[in-house]
Motif scaffolding. Structure first.
Motif, PDB file in Angstrom:
ATOM      1  N   TYR A  95      -0.110  10.609   3.761  1.00  0.00           N
ATOM      2  CA  TYR A  95      -0.013  10.185   2.366  1.00  0.00           C
ATOM      3  C   TYR A  95       0.166  11.337   1.386  1.00  0.00           C
ATOM      4  O   TYR A  95       0.137  11.132   0.168  1.00  0.00           O
ATOM      5  N   GLU A 103       2.827   8.222  -4.313  1.00  0.00           N
ATOM      6  CA  GLU A 103       3.261   8.433  -2.939  1.00  0.00           C
ATOM      7  C   GLU A 103       4.578   9.182  -2.814  1.00  0.00           C
ATOM      8  O   GLU A 103       4.965   9.583  -1.714  1.00  0.00           O
ATOM      9  N   HIS A 109       5.831   7.212   2.027  1.00  0.00           N
ATOM     10  CA  HIS A 109       6.916   6.785   1.135  1.00  0.00           C
ATOM     11  C   HIS A 109       8.247   6.750   1.881  1.00  0.00           C
ATOM     12  O   HIS A 109       9.013   5.774   1.796  1.00  0.00           O
ATOM     13  N   LYS A 112       8.769   3.819   4.275  1.00  0.00           N
ATOM     14  CA  LYS A 112       9.143   2.566   3.605  1.00  0.00           C
ATOM     15  C   LYS A 112      10.610   2.581   3.196  1.00  0.00           C
ATOM     16  O   LYS A 112      11.305   1.556   3.315  1.00  0.00           O
ATOM     17  N   ASN A 115      12.505   2.176   6.326  1.00  0.00           N
ATOM     18  CA  ASN A 115      12.008   1.010   7.072  1.00  0.00           C
ATOM     19  C   ASN A 115      11.747   1.325   8.544  1.00  0.00           C
ATOM     20  O   ASN A 115      12.225   0.636   9.453  1.00  0.00           O
ATOM     21  N   CYS A 139      -5.160   3.341   8.048  1.00  0.00           N
ATOM     22  CA  CYS A 139      -4.458   2.047   8.089  1.00  0.00           C
ATOM     23  C   CYS A 139      -4.767   1.196   6.867  1.00  0.00           C
ATOM     24  O   CYS A 139      -3.921   0.437   6.389  1.00  0.00           O
ATOM     25  N   ASP A 142      -3.225   2.047   2.578  1.00  0.00           N
ATOM     26  CA  ASP A 142      -2.015   1.438   2.018  1.00  0.00           C
ATOM     27  C   ASP A 142      -1.474   0.462   3.048  1.00  0.00           C
ATOM     28  O   ASP A 142      -0.835   0.853   4.018  1.00  0.00           O
ATOM     29  N   GLU A 143      -1.735  -0.810   2.833  1.00  0.00           N
ATOM     30  CA  GLU A 143      -1.347  -1.823   3.820  1.00  0.00           C
ATOM     31  C   GLU A 143       0.159  -1.992   3.921  1.00  0.00           C
ATOM     32  O   GLU A 143       0.653  -2.605   4.879  1.00  0.00           O
ATOM     33  N   ASP A 144       0.913  -1.453   2.957  1.00  0.00           N
ATOM     34  CA  ASP A 144       2.373  -1.547   3.028  1.00  0.00           C
ATOM     35  C   ASP A 144       2.979  -0.482   3.947  1.00  0.00           C
ATOM     36  O   ASP A 144       4.170  -0.527   4.254  1.00  0.00           O
ATOM     37  N   THR A 145       2.172   0.494   4.355  1.00  0.00           N
ATOM     38  CA  THR A 145       2.638   1.492   5.311  1.00  0.00           C
ATOM     39  C   THR A 145       2.410   0.955   6.717  1.00  0.00           C
ATOM     40  O   THR A 145       1.279   0.666   7.104  1.00  0.00           O
ATOM     41  N   ALA A 146       3.495   0.805   7.460  1.00  0.00           N
ATOM     42  CA  ALA A 146       3.435   0.156   8.777  1.00  0.00           C
ATOM     43  C   ALA A 146       3.049   1.165   9.849  1.00  0.00           C
ATOM     44  O   ALA A 146       3.905   1.852  10.418  1.00  0.00           O
TER      45      ALA A 146
END
Length: 457
Positions: A95, A103, A109, A112, A115, A139, A142-146
């Protein structure tokens, strides 16, 4: 095959071993016969050099602060057209980026923007149950980071491995590998980062050892199956063209820091790039219309650079002739009057009337945005380009009336003047610019070389 596999190797922090893991995976996949396309997050030149050698394909930088999202995706798509796997090494911790409050520029970043799922490398030394807490923290931040899974590095023993496996079982995060501590296969470091490939021996043996380490402790076939299929983008067809100008590019053990995209954009703008060595060549290449002097480690080769007096004189005459020169960091240091290192002073090219002096710690570090304050070979006044600065040397003997062409802004700092210019055609700076942040800069430089060529004729 209409798709490929891809993932990001991220770390909990700098020094956790993500570069060794990334290199091991690249080398192991390449050894299987896969076409592995490497990428590096952030403003780095040394890791990409190792990526290129380990994978057999040129590594490209993807930086989320210097480059817009569309540019990032274009670069990623361009170089994965014929790849079987794309491996992206992150920067610092997952991060960490431009600031603590956003980010931008971080590995998260970038993941995302392009993808891709993230494999998190955790330095598991002296950790047991706490490893699960650390993983859950990353984990959940940031729940948007896979985050697709975790790899424990520097595992101390079989018992340590069992404990870590029990701990990760307390989470829902897949365990993708446990890599034992192998300090003997790590790549040595020095100021600015890892030792560059140009200064290392037995590279293939080192990469082979990293590949063995990964293959013995990770199931790469399962890893690839686990990763999603990524559709290929339509092909980027390069348009053949007759070069408008010939640009000499310094490249050897002393000067090796170039963004591959900078070189591509110069070619796209109509340049034929002619590589030469200020260390080993006695003269500049014939028929060149401009010079691009990249960064590197001139301080490590200062004696040999100083001894090559003929090419230094030719570079000074080249600048005085009116032909354009763009130099950054190490190349900029080479163009100065002298370089001071290890209590010795080495005469350099004498284009700039001041010298650089090596210090024991870095003198500048961070992202930079420059705005041209006057017309230059990089473009007209008001042109904005982004880059990065990281160096251990400082300037000495800088004249009060030295002309500049950059207004530089940085986080938590006011504007300052830099981008030193002499003869109206030679620009030198400590800042490494990424031309993909302003492709017009590459076009302007090629056009400046063409104009100088036409004037000479």
């Amino acid at each position: 095959m209409k798709s490929f596999k891809g993932f990001v190797i991220a770390g909990t922090h700098s020094g956790c071993g993500k570069t060794s893991v990334a290199l091991g995976i690249m080398a192991a996949l390449a050894r299987k016969g896969l076409r592995v396309q490497p990428f590096k997050s952030g403003p780095d030149f040394i890791d990409p050099g190792h990526h290129t050698r380990a994978s057999g394909r040129a590594c490209h930088n993807l930086d989320g602060w210097m480059l817009e999202g569309e540019t990032l995706r274009d670069i990623f798509s361009r170089y994965t057209q014929d790849a079987d796997a794309a491996v992206v090494e992150g920067v610092m911790g997952l991060y960490d980026g431009y600031s603590a409050l956003e980010e931008t520029g971080s590995t998260a970043h970038l993941s995302k923007e392009i993808n891709l799922p993230v494999i998190l490398v955790v330095d598991a030394r002296s950790m047991a149950r706490s490893a699960a807490a650390l993983v859950l923290g990353y984990c959940g931040f940031d729940e948007d980071t896979a985050i697709a899974g975790v790899v424990f590095n520097r595992v101390g023993s079989a018992n340590h491995a069992r404990t870590l496996q029990e701990a990760i079982g307390l989470t829902n995060v897949p365990l993708l590998g446990m890599l034992p501590r192998r300090e003997e296969i790590s790549t040595p470091s020095r100021h600015l980062g890892l030792v560059t490939p140009e200064h290392l021996e037995d590279l293939e043996q080192k990469y082979s050892g990293l590949a063995d380490w990964v293959e013995e402790n990770m199931n790469l076939d399962e890893l690839l199956e686990y990763m999603p299929d990524i559709p290929r983008s339509p092909r980027f067809d390069e348009v053949p063209m007759i070069p408008k100008a010939h640009i000499g590019v310094a490249r050897d053990e002393a000067f090796s820091f170039y963004y591959e995209e900078n070189l591509r954009l110069l070619r796209e703008a109509g340049a034929e790039l002619v590589f030469f060595s200020p260390l080993n060549d006695r003269s500049l290449p014939d028929g060149i219309d401009g010079l691009y002097m990249g960064g590197g480690y001139p301080e490590l080769s200062a004696f040999d650079l100083a001894q090559n007096t003929r090419i230094k004189r030719e570079i000074l005459d080249f600048s005085r002739s009116g032909k354009p020169i763009y130099a950054e960091c190490g190349g900029f240091m080479y163009l100065m009057d002298a370089l001071s290192a290890n209590n010795r002073i080495f005469p350099m090219c004498g284009v700039f009337p001041f010298r650089s002096s090596m210090k024991n710690r870095f003198q500048a570090l961070g992202y930079r945005e420059i705005k041209l304050t006057k017309d230059s070979p990089l473009g007209p006044a008001e042109t904005v380009i982004r880059g990065h600065e990281f160096h251990y040397s400082d300037l000495e003997g800088l004249p009060d009336d030295q002309a500049t062409t950059y207004e530089v802004t940085a986080r938590n700092a006011g504007p300052r003047n830099e981008g030193y210019m002499v003869n109206g055609n030679t620009v030198g700076s400590y800042i490494h610019l990424h031309f993909a942040s302003c492709p017009e800069a590459a076009t302007h430089f090629v056009d400046a070389c063409l104009k100088a060529k036409d004037s000479a004729e």
